[in-house]
Design an enzyme around this catalytic site. Sequence first.
Site, PDB file in Angstrom:
ATOM      1  CD  GLU A  76      34.954 102.745  -1.228  1.00 41.65           C
ATOM      2  OE1 GLU A  76      35.770 103.607  -0.840  1.00 41.65           O
ATOM      3  OE2 GLU A  76      33.897 103.024  -1.837  1.00 41.65           O
ATOM      4  CB  CYS A 139      29.451  99.558   2.523  1.00 44.27           C
ATOM      5  SG  CYS A 139      27.997  99.193   1.537  1.00 44.27           S
ATOM      6  CG  HIS A 157      30.620 101.554  -2.585  1.00 48.08           C
ATOM      7  ND1 HIS A 157      31.422 102.025  -1.575  1.00 48.08           N
ATOM      8  CD2 HIS A 157      29.426 101.227  -1.997  1.00 48.08           C
ATOM      9  CE1 HIS A 157      30.735 101.991  -0.427  1.00 48.08           C
ATOM     10  NE2 HIS A 157      29.538 101.504  -0.651  1.00 48.08           N
TER      11      HIS A 157
HETATM   12  N1  PCA Z   1      25.355 100.156   0.382  1.00 48.01           N
HETATM   13  C1  PCA Z   1      25.411 100.699   1.717  1.00 48.01           C
HETATM   14  C2  PCA Z   1      25.003  99.574   2.617  1.00 48.01           C
HETATM   15  C3  PCA Z   1      24.401  98.545   1.740  1.00 48.01           C
HETATM   16  C4  PCA Z   1      24.762  98.940   0.376  1.00 48.01           C
HETATM   17  O1  PCA Z   1      24.574  98.261  -0.643  1.00 48.01           O
HETATM   18  C5  PCA Z   1      26.743 101.369   2.046  1.00 48.01           C
HETATM   19  O2  PCA Z   1      27.388 101.894   1.115  1.00 48.01           O
HETATM   20  O3  PCA Z   1      27.139 101.408   3.213  1.00 48.01           O
END
Ligand code: PCA
Length: 182
Positions: A76, A139, A157
Site C-alpha cells: 500500500e 488495516c 495486503h
Molecule cells: N483485513 C482488513 C482488516 C483486517 C484484515 O486482515 C482490512 O483490510 O482492513
Amino acid sequence: MRILLTAFGPFHTNSFNPTEHVARLVREEWQRADELTVEILPVEYGAARARVAELGAFDVHIALGLAADRTVPTIERFAMNRRDARVADNSGFIATGEEVDAGAPLALETTLPFKEMITRAREAGFPLEESRSAGLYVCNTVMFTAIQNSARAGFLHLPPQEHFSLDDGAALVDLLLEIAGE
Ligand code: PCA
C-alpha cells in the site's frame, strides 16, 4: 535493528485470516540477528491503534492484512486519516468517516522503499503490485498509526490462501523485511 511484524485474525465473514499464520511462520523461520517482534492485532479501530502505539517505535514495521477481494499481494502506498466502512469491526463498531487522528494530515505515504520492494520481489519470482490505498477499514488505521510511530513503516495486503500460499507469504514477507532493514 528492531523489527515489528503485525497481522490480524478472523473478521467479518473471513473465518480464516492467512496473515496471522504467515506472521507466525516468519517468526518460526527467523534467522537474522535483528530483533523481531510479532503481534496479532485486534480487528478493532481503537484497540488496534492503541496497541500499535503501545508497542512503541521500531526501526521497521511491516503490517499485514487480508484483502479478501484481491488475487495478488499488494503493497500500500497511502494511508488515509479516515475510518469508514459498511462492515463493523470485531467490537461491533461501524465507522462513519471519523479521523484516525484528529488534526493529523489527510494522508501519509508509506516510508518503506516500496518501489525497490516490488522490483526485487518480482526478480525473486513473487507477484507484487502497488496499491494506492489500503481502504478505510481497520488495516488503513493500522497503517496510518504505523507510519506515525516507526521509522520505516507500511502495509502489505495478502490475498486469500487459494491465490497465494502461506509458505509463499512467509517467504515474501521475509524478503520485504530484509529490504526494509537495509
Ligand atoms: N483485513 C482488513 C482488516 C483486517 C484484515 O486482515 C482490512 O483490510 O482492513
